[in-house]
Design a protein around this motif. Sequence first.
Motif, short mmCIF file in Angstrom:
data_model
loop_
_atom_site.label_atom_id
_atom_site.label_comp_id
_atom_site.label_asym_id
_atom_site.label_seq_id
_atom_site.Cartn_x
_atom_site.Cartn_y
_atom_site.Cartn_z
N VAL B 71 -19.28 -7.52 -4.80
CA VAL B 71 -18.35 -8.51 -5.33
C VAL B 71 -18.64 -8.75 -6.81
O VAL B 71 -19.77 -9.02 -7.19
N VAL B 72 -17.61 -8.60 -7.61
CA VAL B 72 -17.70 -8.89 -9.04
C VAL B 72 -16.77 -10.06 -9.30
O VAL B 72 -15.60 -10.01 -8.93
N SER B 73 -17.29 -11.13 -9.88
CA SER B 73 -16.47 -12.33 -10.05
C SER B 73 -16.16 -12.59 -11.51
O SER B 73 -17.06 -12.68 -12.34
N HIS B 74 -14.87 -12.71 -11.81
CA HIS B 74 -14.49 -13.11 -13.16
C HIS B 74 -14.80 -14.59 -13.36
O HIS B 74 -14.62 -15.38 -12.43
N PRO B 75 -15.20 -14.95 -14.58
CA PRO B 75 -15.45 -16.37 -14.83
C PRO B 75 -14.16 -17.20 -14.83
O PRO B 75 -14.20 -18.40 -14.63
N PHE B 76 -13.04 -16.55 -15.08
CA PHE B 76 -11.74 -17.24 -15.01
C PHE B 76 -10.69 -16.22 -14.65
O PHE B 76 -10.95 -15.02 -14.62
N ALA B 83 -8.04 -7.57 -13.22
CA ALA B 83 -8.93 -7.40 -12.07
C ALA B 83 -9.08 -5.92 -11.73
O ALA B 83 -10.19 -5.42 -11.52
#
Lengths: 125, 289
Positions: B71-76, B83
């Motif tokens: 899982v890679v999460s964008h900060p916003f 994505a």
Amino acid sequence: MLLTVTVQLVRRRRLREEYALPWLGANAVILVLSVFPLAVRALGVAFDVGDAPPLVLVLGMLFALAILLSHSVIVTTLADHRRDLAQSVSILEWQVRQLETKVTSVMDGREVSAPGTHANGTGDP
Amino acid sequence: MPRMSTEPPASGPAGRRHALLLIIPAFNEHLCIGDVVRRARRALPEADILVVDDGSLDATAREARRAGAFVVSHPFNLGIGGAVQTGLKFARRAGYEYALRIDADGQHDPHALQRLLATVRSGQADVAVGSRFLGGDVDMKIPPLRRLGIGLFAREVSWLTGTRATDTTSGMVVMNRRAAEVLATYMPQDYPEVESRIILHGAGLATREVPVRMGERLAGVSSIGSWRSIYYALKVSIAVLLTSWKQIPRAAASALEVADVQPAVDRDCDHQSGAADGHGPARSQTPVA
């Protein structure tokens, strides 16, 4: 007035010099035109129009349009950079978490040979 | 692009390492992301699965991680294009051979990816897109307005690329490394599916549609509301036109040149013969209801 506001903004570092330059130039022109009404008439003669004041208005509008367009370009650049940063940050964050997991398991004496291909999400809080 | 690390991030068993990366962009999909990931793992056990959490406010990241995905999460929130691009950058950095993509809402049957993958692996195309409309039997309910929009985009893309396109908004895609490389750099941002077809075409890469079936979404709501869809259609149409004027450097070589397959990508398309001559108004595959 406008001139002092611009200078103040630059002094308080709310406005970068490079972005202040066009405003300073415009302010100077406005100042000259308002102090010397003759300059407006001279402008009218130079552009060969009978009525000079509307000319000043038109020139001012062109100037504003140019500034708006350049700001859109700047916003695009900033948005692209923002996106690249967010993407890099998220990938790097993932890598850090991977490394943390590895380090922890090495410290615990366990070998890194993870039980499954996908069992890598254990490092999150 | 600065390469910050040559160390591949994934830790799969050696041998089949870094072959397939399945990218699932997700925004507030915590209700179904877990099932989507688990189904994908069963269908493609050899693939690494990367969920790109696009700044979700719910438990999307946690559910995906629990289901066994990277899982890679964008900060916003960056939008779907951003994505997918993150996933492609991830694939590029780790050196994956093929990048796959499905939607996070469970509409796609991950088993169909095998057929798309076979198309790309055999060198028939650089990109395979799952099309809802090629197979003939469309069993999912699509609102008439959206159907009209999809048909419009299909026409536009067919016209601009000179190949037959039926489902340009499909989120089921398999691409080889060349195509992934192009899109990692030139990914359009807001509504990327339509535009990326044009960009790939501009880069000289071949796209081929493969018939797939799609179901209803498992849960949650589509990111495209009904009111906004008109604005969406307008915006995408114009963006696609603008995109076709963008300067895209050609990729090194397309699959067709490499594999020496006859370049008639769209001639032998499966069903619905005729009218596939690309130029001129290609027949829309979507009966406007």
